[in-house]
Design a protein around this motif. Structure first.
Motif, PDB file in Angstrom:
ATOM      1  N   GLN A  42      11.117   1.050  14.251  1.00 36.48           N
ATOM      2  CA  GLN A  42      10.728   2.216  15.039  1.00 36.48           C
ATOM      3  C   GLN A  42      11.371   3.471  14.441  1.00 36.48           C
ATOM      4  O   GLN A  42      12.545   3.480  14.097  1.00 36.48           O
ATOM      5  CB  GLN A  42      11.195   2.035  16.484  1.00 36.48           C
ATOM      6  CG  GLN A  42      11.121   3.268  17.357  1.00 36.48           C
ATOM      7  CD  GLN A  42       9.708   3.589  17.785  1.00 36.48           C
ATOM      8  OE1 GLN A  42       8.805   2.776  17.618  1.00 36.48           O
ATOM      9  NE2 GLN A  42       9.514   4.769  18.345  1.00 36.48           N
ATOM     10  N   ALA A  43      10.593   4.544  14.272  1.00 35.62           N
ATOM     11  CA  ALA A  43      11.157   5.813  13.799  1.00 35.62           C
ATOM     12  C   ALA A  43      12.152   6.326  14.829  1.00 35.62           C
ATOM     13  O   ALA A  43      11.939   6.220  16.032  1.00 35.62           O
ATOM     14  CB  ALA A  43      10.045   6.835  13.568  1.00 35.62           C
ATOM     15  N   ASP A  44      13.266   6.889  14.361  1.00 32.11           N
ATOM     16  CA  ASP A  44      14.297   7.320  15.295  1.00 32.11           C
ATOM     17  C   ASP A  44      14.220   8.825  15.563  1.00 32.11           C
ATOM     18  O   ASP A  44      13.469   9.563  14.944  1.00 32.11           O
ATOM     19  CB  ASP A  44      15.692   6.923  14.804  1.00 32.11           C
ATOM     20  CG  ASP A  44      16.056   7.572  13.473  1.00 32.11           C
ATOM     21  OD1 ASP A  44      15.396   8.555  13.082  1.00 32.11           O
ATOM     22  OD2 ASP A  44      17.003   7.108  12.844  1.00 32.11           O
ATOM     23  N   MET A  45      15.026   9.274  16.507  1.00 25.38           N
ATOM     24  CA  MET A  45      14.994  10.666  16.925  1.00 25.38           C
ATOM     25  C   MET A  45      15.584  11.595  15.869  1.00 25.38           C
ATOM     26  O   MET A  45      15.389  12.808  15.908  1.00 25.38           O
ATOM     27  CB  MET A  45      15.753  10.823  18.237  1.00 25.38           C
ATOM     28  CG  MET A  45      15.582  12.182  18.890  1.00 25.38           C
ATOM     29  SD  MET A  45      16.348  12.281  20.505  1.00 25.38           S
ATOM     30  CE  MET A  45      15.273  11.205  21.435  1.00 25.38           C
ATOM     31  N   LEU A  46      16.299  11.033  14.902  1.00 33.99           N
ATOM     32  CA  LEU A  46      16.937  11.873  13.902  1.00 33.99           C
ATOM     33  C   LEU A  46      15.912  12.723  13.162  1.00 33.99           C
ATOM     34  O   LEU A  46      16.154  13.897  12.870  1.00 33.99           O
ATOM     35  CB  LEU A  46      17.701  10.994  12.914  1.00 33.99           C
ATOM     36  CG  LEU A  46      18.709  11.693  12.004  1.00 33.99           C
ATOM     37  CD1 LEU A  46      19.794  12.371  12.811  1.00 33.99           C
ATOM     38  CD2 LEU A  46      19.331  10.700  11.042  1.00 33.99           C
ATOM     39  N   ARG A  47      14.748  12.155  12.876  1.00 34.83           N
ATOM     40  CA  ARG A  47      13.717  12.914  12.167  1.00 34.83           C
ATOM     41  C   ARG A  47      13.262  14.103  13.015  1.00 34.83           C
ATOM     42  O   ARG A  47      13.097  15.214  12.513  1.00 34.83           O
ATOM     43  CB  ARG A  47      12.535  12.001  11.842  1.00 34.83           C
ATOM     44  CG  ARG A  47      11.352  12.724  11.218  1.00 34.83           C
ATOM     45  CD  ARG A  47      10.235  11.751  10.916  1.00 34.83           C
ATOM     46  NE  ARG A  47      10.580  10.896   9.795  1.00 34.83           N
ATOM     47  CZ  ARG A  47      10.321  11.190   8.528  1.00 34.83           C
ATOM     48  NH1 ARG A  47       9.737  12.332   8.224  1.00 34.83           N
ATOM     49  NH2 ARG A  47      10.646  10.363   7.567  1.00 34.83           N
ATOM     50  N   TYR A  48      13.070  13.875  14.290  1.00 28.31           N
ATOM     51  CA  TYR A  48      12.655  14.953  15.196  1.00 28.31           C
ATOM     52  C   TYR A  48      13.727  16.037  15.255  1.00 28.31           C
ATOM     53  O   TYR A  48      13.430  17.230  15.192  1.00 28.31           O
ATOM     54  CB  TYR A  48      12.405  14.347  16.572  1.00 28.31           C
ATOM     55  CG  TYR A  48      12.153  15.328  17.686  1.00 28.31           C
ATOM     56  CD1 TYR A  48      11.006  16.108  17.715  1.00 28.31           C
ATOM     57  CD2 TYR A  48      13.059  15.447  18.741  1.00 28.31           C
ATOM     58  CE1 TYR A  48      10.760  16.980  18.755  1.00 28.31           C
ATOM     59  CE2 TYR A  48      12.821  16.320  19.782  1.00 28.31           C
ATOM     60  CZ  TYR A  48      11.679  17.081  19.789  1.00 28.31           C
ATOM     61  OH  TYR A  48      11.449  17.944  20.821  1.00 28.31           O
ATOM     62  N   VAL A  49      14.972  15.630  15.367  1.00 26.20           N
ATOM     63  CA  VAL A  49      16.062  16.592  15.480  1.00 26.20           C
ATOM     64  C   VAL A  49      16.247  17.372  14.185  1.00 26.20           C
ATOM     65  O   VAL A  49      16.522  18.573  14.192  1.00 26.20           O
ATOM     66  CB  VAL A  49      17.361  15.868  15.890  1.00 26.20           C
ATOM     67  CG1 VAL A  49      18.550  16.800  15.831  1.00 26.20           C
ATOM     68  CG2 VAL A  49      17.218  15.294  17.291  1.00 26.20           C
ATOM     69  N   ARG A  50      16.086  16.706  13.036  1.00 25.58           N
ATOM     70  CA  ARG A  50      16.229  17.399  11.760  1.00 25.58           C
ATOM     71  C   ARG A  50      15.149  18.472  11.573  1.00 25.58           C
ATOM     72  O   ARG A  50      15.359  19.448  10.860  1.00 25.58           O
ATOM     73  CB  ARG A  50      16.142  16.398  10.609  1.00 25.58           C
ATOM     74  CG  ARG A  50      17.410  15.588  10.370  1.00 25.58           C
ATOM     75  CD  ARG A  50      17.256  14.793   9.089  1.00 25.58           C
ATOM     76  NE  ARG A  50      18.391  13.927   8.850  1.00 25.58           N
ATOM     77  CZ  ARG A  50      19.523  14.314   8.260  1.00 25.58           C
ATOM     78  NH1 ARG A  50      19.666  15.567   7.897  1.00 25.58           N
ATOM     79  NH2 ARG A  50      20.501  13.459   8.059  1.00 25.58           N
ATOM     80  N   THR A  51      13.994  18.280  12.188  1.00 23.01           N
ATOM     81  CA  THR A  51      12.911  19.244  12.038  1.00 23.01           C
ATOM     82  C   THR A  51      13.360  20.640  12.457  1.00 23.01           C
ATOM     83  O   THR A  51      13.002  21.637  11.820  1.00 23.01           O
ATOM     84  CB  THR A  51      11.697  18.817  12.884  1.00 23.01           C
ATOM     85  OG1 THR A  51      11.239  17.545  12.432  1.00 23.01           O
ATOM     86  CG2 THR A  51      10.562  19.827  12.778  1.00 23.01           C
TER      87      THR A  51
END
Length: 594
Positions: free
Chosen positions: A325-334
């Motif tokens: 599952q993709a994690d929230m880190l990608r969303y937060v890094r955006t």
């Protein structure tokens, strides 16, 4: 939420809710091997199953290894892989939701429902998926019964989304959709789920937020599908891949569509089923029509890639693939803000764990312990509202006595590392994953911890300093934000993008210009540039050069027109510095720049 105070600084540390981001500091890591799962075909009845039904693979090897789940929790049916690839959440045929490691060793049973009063009731759990923070598991609860004894349960087949904490407990239903919801998928920010439901007599992919409100239809009648299934979110959250059968055809294909229903693209021509988006967004994996392999396709070009896995034996068939599952880190890094420091600023944001591990700081509550703290666990010695940390350093020896013990970090005027693992940004996404109705924004709080704070020498000096930036991503468009709020001297001030500057170039030396975030009517940029004031680390939207101390830069802070030290933005966080300031005996080699 655990908290700590630092001496003379009444600012709380959001201890258990923060996760390290290396942001612009760390070089991009080399691509690491990704674990994935493959399910064999032909396991529709428990009598046909074996513990080897699920296989484990890795992108670093062509081999598939059987996962020995054992028989403690029953036979595995459907499965999900945690964002870090270390845990499997899986459902069993007899009605249970379990947690195991990737070797199949049991960790815990999250849900197992039995009710002898309702004879004839059939239920099972389907579509498990980890929350991005790996603190919960979402799943579908399927119930079916045609006897009066089943009341108050549904007397028609129905699937309802539920969520349960990673430690188990009572599952919580969270959807207001009136019908059945199949093929549950969760976005990487944990804010939306996709599912297949019936709308006007036909199957359609729909979106809903994780409070169970605001359903939105993605696929429509005009797209010409006789059926749709198995949606999977892009890690960025702006697109969905899914399986669909064109009207008049028998073989399903793999498609892409924007979450608003636009931009429909057909990715396969020779068939495909059960697509899964890779967590790095580089490919979409799916089962090819003959069930002999797990194929891949480039979502940007539609180009076929080499298979992810092939059946170990010619006689075997593969049913589906499960990727982490993709994690929230990608969303937060955006939306990760870009701190830009004044050319004379001495301190930088710290990795709190490494800061505590320096072994020179004391935990105090009226009196200080003699034994230094070395980890966050030591803070439990005095977990009260009056406890604080006495940070190593003596003001009588000057503010420069507050510095990192690692000599490799101390270069030019810097007193802390400008990059590498000793530096960090922390974040918290404020909107809950489930529960009460969600109204308004899903804020992202970013926090910076500095060793010390000063204005001029002893004026406004205190040990330890938490500062923050809050970003408000647009609820209607996950790729942009509506406004940002900056911390300034015990207050937060909110700014629309018209007065903000956005910084998308990692190597840029000069602060970005005006209008780089665009305007409300034409938005550009995602990462807000933050001009950090010299010494006290207040955050501002535009740079100011301090040519004369206490005269050059003025701010309207807290309703008072006050003076501020410089914040020219000349030092983008992570820029290399060269000349050592100290020759400390504790100097250690480490990463010192991008």
């Amino acid at each position: 939420m655990s908290c700590l105070l630092v001496r003379t600084c009444r600012r709380w540390m959001p201890g258990t809710l923060i996760i390290v981001l290396f942001g612009c500091l760390a070089p991009a890591p080399a691509a690491s091997a990704m674990t994935f799962l493959v399910q064999r075909l032909g396991c529709s009845e428990p009598s046909e199953c074996s513990p080897a039904n699920w296989l484990r693979g890795s992108t670093s090897s062509r081999e598939l290894a059987a996962i020995e789940f054992g028989e403690e929790f029953g036979f595995p049916d459907e499965a999900a892989l945690s964002p870090d690839g270390t845990q499997i959440a899986w459902t069993e045929f007899s009605g249970g939701l379990n947690l195991s490691d990737t070797e199949g060793r049991p960790i815990s049973q999250l849900v197992h429902y039995e009710d002898p009063e309702h004879i004839g009731m059939t239920w099972r759990y389907e579509d498990p998926v980890f929350s991005p923070a790996t603190d919960a598991v979402f799943f579908n609860w399927f119930a079916e019964c045609f006897q009066e004894s089943c009341e108050p349960f549904q007397t028609t087949p129905r699937e309802e989304p539920h969520v349960v904490g990673i430690g188990g407990g009572t599952p919580i239903g969270f959807s207001t959709w009136p019908g059945s919801q199949e093929d549950l998928a969760l976005s990487s920010d944990g804010g939306r789920f996709a599912f297949v439901g019936f709308v006007e007599g036909e199957r359609a992919i729909l979106l809903m937020d994780t409070s169970g409100h605001d359903p939105t239809r993605v696929t429509t009648t005009e797209m010409g599908f006789s059926g749709v299934a198995h949606p999977s979110f892009a890690p960025e959250g702006n697109r969905i891949t899914f399986e669909a059968t064109p009207s008049g055809r028998e073989e399903p294909q793999i498609y892409l569509v924007d979450i608003n229903g636009g931009g429909l693209v057909q990715l396969t021509r020779s068939g495909g089923a059960k697509p899964q988006w890779s967590p790095d967004e580089s490919f979409i994996a799916y089962t090819e029509p003959r069930n002999e392999a797990i194929d891949r396709v480039d979502p940007e070009t539609g180009r076929s890639l080499s298979p992810l896995a092939t059946a170990p034996e010619a006689s075997e068939k593969l049913y589906r693939v499960v990727l982490p599952q993709a994690d929230m880190l990608r969303y937060v890094r955006t939306f990760e803000p870009v701190p830009r420091f004044d050319s004379s600023e001495q301190w930088r944001p710290l990795n709190v764990d490494r800061f505590l591990a320096e072994g020179d700081h004391l935990i105090c509550d009226r009196e200080c312990d003699r034994e230094p703290i070395t980890s966050a666990a030591d803070l439990e010695r005095h977990a009260t509202d009056t406890s604080y940390i006495d940070i190593a350093g003596e003001l009588g020896e000057g503010t420069e006595s507050y510095h990192s013990p690692e000599g490799s970090c101390l270069r030019e005027e810097l007193l802390d590392c400008d990059s590498g693992p000793n530096s960090a940004i922390y974040y918290r996404v404020t909107r809950p994953f489930f529960g009460e109705a969600e109204i308004g924004y899903r804020y992202i709080d970013y926090w910076f911890f500095y060793r010390a704070n000063t204005f001029v020498e002893e004026i406004e000096f205190h040990e330890g300093d938490w500062e923050g930036v809050t970003i408000a991503p647009s609820p209607g468009n996950p790729e942009t934000f509506d406004y940002a709020a900056f911390s300034q001297h015990r207050h937060f001030y909110a700014y629309l993008r018209d007065v903000l500057r956005c910084d998308e170039r990692p190597e840029a030396r000069e602060p970005p210009g005006a209008d780089t975030c665009g305007r409300e009517e034409s938005r550009t940029g995602q990462r807000v540039s933050v001009m950090v004031a010299h010494g006290d680390h207040a955050n501002y939207t535009t740079p100011c050069s301090e040519t004369i101390v206490l005269v050059s830069c003025h701010q309207n802070s807290g309703g008072e027109f006050s003076r501020e030290r410089g914040y020219d933005g000349a030092r983008r966080w992570g820029k290399r510095v060269r000349r050592p300031l100290y020759n400390a005996s504790s100097a250690a080699a480490g990463r010192t720049g991008l």
